[in-house]
Structures are given as structure tokens and as C-alpha cells.
Design a protein around this motif. Structure first.
Motif, PDB file in Angstrom:
ATOM      1  N   ARG A  72      15.096  57.442 -10.459  1.00 15.48           N
ATOM      2  CA  ARG A  72      14.408  58.614  -9.893  1.00 15.48           C
ATOM      3  C   ARG A  72      15.308  58.764  -8.593  1.00 15.48           C
ATOM      4  O   ARG A  72      15.245  58.033  -7.959  1.00 15.48           O
ATOM      5  CB  ARG A  72      12.871  58.714  -9.719  1.00 15.48           C
ATOM      6  N   ASP A 128       6.500  61.073 -22.449  1.00 15.27           N
ATOM      7  CA  ASP A 128       5.258  62.131 -22.298  1.00 15.27           C
ATOM      8  C   ASP A 128       5.363  63.217 -23.252  1.00 15.27           C
ATOM      9  O   ASP A 128       4.132  63.589 -23.584  1.00 15.27           O
ATOM     10  CB  ASP A 128       5.250  62.544 -20.837  1.00 15.27           C
ATOM     11  N   MET A 170      -0.351  56.101 -20.712  1.00 15.58           N
ATOM     12  CA  MET A 170       0.729  56.951 -19.921  1.00 15.58           C
ATOM     13  C   MET A 170       0.584  58.424 -20.161  1.00 15.58           C
ATOM     14  O   MET A 170      -0.030  58.833 -21.215  1.00 15.58           O
ATOM     15  CB  MET A 170       2.034  56.265 -19.999  1.00 15.58           C
ATOM     16  N   ARG A 172       1.443  60.790 -17.383  1.00 12.52           N
ATOM     17  CA  ARG A 172       1.616  61.401 -15.894  1.00 12.52           C
ATOM     18  C   ARG A 172       0.499  62.450 -15.942  1.00 12.52           C
ATOM     19  O   ARG A 172      -0.624  62.278 -15.660  1.00 12.52           O
ATOM     20  CB  ARG A 172       2.840  61.825 -15.798  1.00 12.52           C
ATOM     21  N   GLU A 225      -3.718  58.965 -18.169  1.00 15.40           N
ATOM     22  CA  GLU A 225      -3.724  58.259 -16.687  1.00 15.40           C
ATOM     23  C   GLU A 225      -3.937  59.403 -15.789  1.00 15.40           C
ATOM     24  O   GLU A 225      -4.414  59.271 -14.577  1.00 15.40           O
ATOM     25  CB  GLU A 225      -2.369  57.463 -16.411  1.00 15.40           C
ATOM     26  N   HIS A 254       3.332  50.029 -18.467  1.00 17.23           N
ATOM     27  CA  HIS A 254       4.577  50.269 -18.933  1.00 17.23           C
ATOM     28  C   HIS A 254       5.023  49.414 -20.106  1.00 17.23           C
ATOM     29  O   HIS A 254       6.166  49.843 -20.556  1.00 17.23           O
ATOM     30  CB  HIS A 254       5.628  49.719 -17.820  1.00 17.23           C
ATOM     31  N   ARG A 257       6.304  51.967 -22.623  1.00 22.09           N
ATOM     32  CA  ARG A 257       7.663  52.528 -22.458  1.00 22.09           C
ATOM     33  C   ARG A 257       8.874  51.653 -22.986  1.00 22.09           C
ATOM     34  O   ARG A 257      10.035  52.194 -23.330  1.00 22.09           O
ATOM     35  CB  ARG A 257       7.989  52.781 -21.079  1.00 22.09           C
TER      36      ARG A 257
END
Ligand code: F6P
Length: 324
Positions: A72, A128, A170, A172, A225, A254, A257
Motif C-alpha cells: 500500500r 473483498d 474479512m 474491510r 470485520e 489473513h 488471503r
């Protein structure tokens, strides 16, 4: 177009490697050179690049994560960072840039496109599934199957102990993962940020279920989450206190992922990788390639984060119909 760059950015997603492979090999078949930009936009700014030929991307199709690495990159939100990125693309003679990632990736891609000099095409890659302009993002299918394997195991112990289990997944700010695994995993309740959560009503529904079935029973509650500050822990505490029952909270984190991509993700990644190269060859850019139905669709980059992708509302109602 003679030379294109490809990068993966933001949270890695299973299938990103399959996508890079498709970009490289389809470009090679059209005699287009591909430069792999390492560590997302951080590597672009820093000039961290490798030349990618068809052989170099052998045996990555089945690997999770991204062999190009990702990051990121806050610097891409600054005018200085953008300028460095554009200069780097110019000095490397990169005419087209394919960026694989989610909304953060596309915001940076759109800013780059605005500065001119490079033609940008995005490919949706995030577990996502929260990107407008495609039914599925690369990585979502693997992530929900990975989560489901754990949820099935949690159910074994929840049933044996006759206990409430709150499982945080997950996603976001969106509930796509929660909704999918909640329905597929037979959850009693699915808690997502898109709908308001009334903990008292939730506790009452669970209580009713207990009474109906003659006392303490197991129940799986899937929590996205991004739902409340404190996530599943906070909701579990509130519900546990109202119901005065013991409960457990599991954060899948995680683990969702990682892992080898499912066939579905590999196929989607391959289709979109080829489509991105074709898009640049046809002179189209400033867009994301996605798949809706079984058609390749082109969405202006800005629409991918300004327009809202709707959840499948029928899935939301299912737990209350299907749980006894
Ligand atoms: O966007 C993908 C995602 O896995 C989200 O589901 C999650 O909220 C976030 O990334 C976690 O980011 P990080 O790995 O930086 O903690």
C-alpha cells in the motif's frame, strides 16, 4: 503498443499470479514486451522492475500471493509521488500500464492516467469483491472457500459444545465475504456493514431459537470485520451479556488471503489478463476490465469506486428461512 508494465497493488489476492501470467503470455503472443513492476506503486516510484517473458511466469498459476509482491503506497496520494511515477514510466519507455488490485489501486491508476503519458487499464484483484463493474474480483472465490473450510470445522466444535460462535471474516467495509460464507456455511445470522445491527433484536432472535429447540444450542454468527468498531468481539460481548450465555469468538484474519487459487479464480484471472492486453492493443484505456455474466465489460476507473456494487439481497434473507 510495444512495451507495457504490470503491477499488483494493495492486499494480495489468490489468482494475481495467474493474472500476471496471462498478461505476460498474451502480450508475448502479440510481440509486446512486459515489464513486471515489483512491490506495487512503491516499486514503480523506486524503479524496481524486472523483465518478464513467457518462461519467467511458468509455475506461478497455482501459487497464492503475488510473486511481484505488493504494497500500500501512501506516496502515490501525493503530487510528488505521482510525478515520480510518471517520470519513471517515461524513462522506462512504458506506454501502457496494467494495474491489478482494488479501489486504492484504481484511484492511483486514475490519477496517473490524468497526468497523461501512459495508458492505464485496471484488473479487479481483491478478496473483498467490493469493486463496481465486475461480478467477481480475482481472489474472492478462493477466499470464501478458504473461510468456509474453517467455518465447517468451527461448526463441529460449536455443535459439540452447544455454544454460540461468532466468526469474523474479512471484507474491510463491505459484507460480500460474510454473506457468501454465511449462507454457504449455514450461519444463523450474518452481520454486515450494509445493514444496521440491532444487538438486542439479534440476541432475542438467538434466544427464541434456543427456546424453540429446548435450551442451549449451537449457533454460528458470521460478522464482517467492518461492521462495528471492535468487530465480532464487540458484538459477541453485547449479545453474550444480554443472553447471559457463554460464547467464543474466532477471527479468521489473513488466512483468508492465502493459498492456491481455485479453478474459478484462475479462469477469471486468465480471462481478465488477456482482456487487459487486448484493451490496450485496441487503444482503449482509463478503464477497468471486468466480467459481468460471461461478458467482458469496461468500466471507467473512477466508476469502480464511486459507484456502489450491490449485494445479493436474496442471500441476506436466507439464514432466517434456512436455519431451524
Ligand atoms: O482488501 C483486502 C483486505 O484483506 C481486507 O479484507 C482487509 O480489511 C484488509 O485487506 C487488511 O489489510 P492489511 O493486510 O493491510 O491488514
Amino acid at each position: 503498443m510495444k512495451r507495457v508494465g504490470v503491477l499488483t497493488s494493495g492486499g494480495d489476492a489468490p489468482g494475481m499470479n495467474a493474472c500476471v501470467r496471462a498478461v505476460v503470455r498474451s502480450a508475448a503472443s502479440r510481440k509486446i514486451e512486459v515489464v513486471g513492476i515489483r512491490r506495487g506503486y512503491t516499486g514503480l516510484i523506486g524503479g524496481d522492475m524486472i523483465s518478464l517473458g513467457p518462461k519467467r511466469v511458468g509455475h506461478i498459476l497455482e501459487r497464492g500471493g503475488t510473486f511481484l509482491d505488493s504494497s500500500r503506497c501512501p506516496e502515490m496520494k501525493t503530487p510528488e509521488g505521482l510525478e515520480k511515477a510518471v517520470n519513471m514510466l517515461r524513462s522506462e519507455r512504458i506506454e501502457g500500464l496494467i494495474t491489478i488490485g482494488g479501489d486504492g489501486t484504481f484511484r492511483a491508476a486514475a490519477a496517473l492516467a490524468k497526468m497523461g503519458g501512459v495508458k492505464v487499464v485496471g484488473i479487479p484483484g481483491t478478496i473483498d469483491n467490493d469493486v463496481y463493474g465486475t461480478d467477481y474480483t480475482i481472489g474472492f472465490d478462493t477466499a470464501i472457500n478458504t473461510a468456509l473450510q474453517s467455518i465447517d470445522k468451527i461448526r463441529d466444535t460449536a455443535d459439540s459444545l452447544e455454544m454460540l460462535f461468532f466468526v469474523e471474516v474479512m471484507g474491510r467495509t463491505r459484507g460480500f465475504i460474510a454473506l457468501a460464507v454465511g449462507v454457504a456455511g449455514g450461519a444463523s445470522e450474518i452481520i454486515i456493514p450494509e445493514t444496521e445491527t440491532n444487538t438486542l433484536a439479534l440476541a432475542q432472535r438467538l434466544q427464541k431459537r434456543f427456546l424453540k429447540r429446548g435450551g442451549q444450542q449451537s449457533a454460528l454468527i458470521i460478522v464482517a470485520e467492518g461492521n462495528t468498531p471492535g468487530g465480532a468481539q464487540a458484538i459477541a460481548k453485547m449479545v453474550g451479556e444480554i443472553m447471559k450465555v457463554d460464547y467464543r469468538v474466532v477471527l479468521l484474519g489473513h488466512v483468508q488471503r492465502g493459498g492456491s487459487p481455485t479453478a474459478r479464480d484462475r479462469i477469471l484471472a486468465s480471462k481478465l489478463g488477456i482482456a487487459a492486453v487486448n484493451t490496450l492493443r485496441e487503444g482503449k484505456h482509463g478503464c477497468m476490465v471486468g466480467e459481468i455474466g460471461s461478458e467482458i465489460v469496461y468500466t471507467p476507473l473512477e466508476d469502480t469506486w464511486t459507484k456502489v456494487k450491490e449485494l445479493d439481497a436474496s442471500l441476506l434473507r436466507m439464514p432466517h428461512i434456512l436455519t431451524i
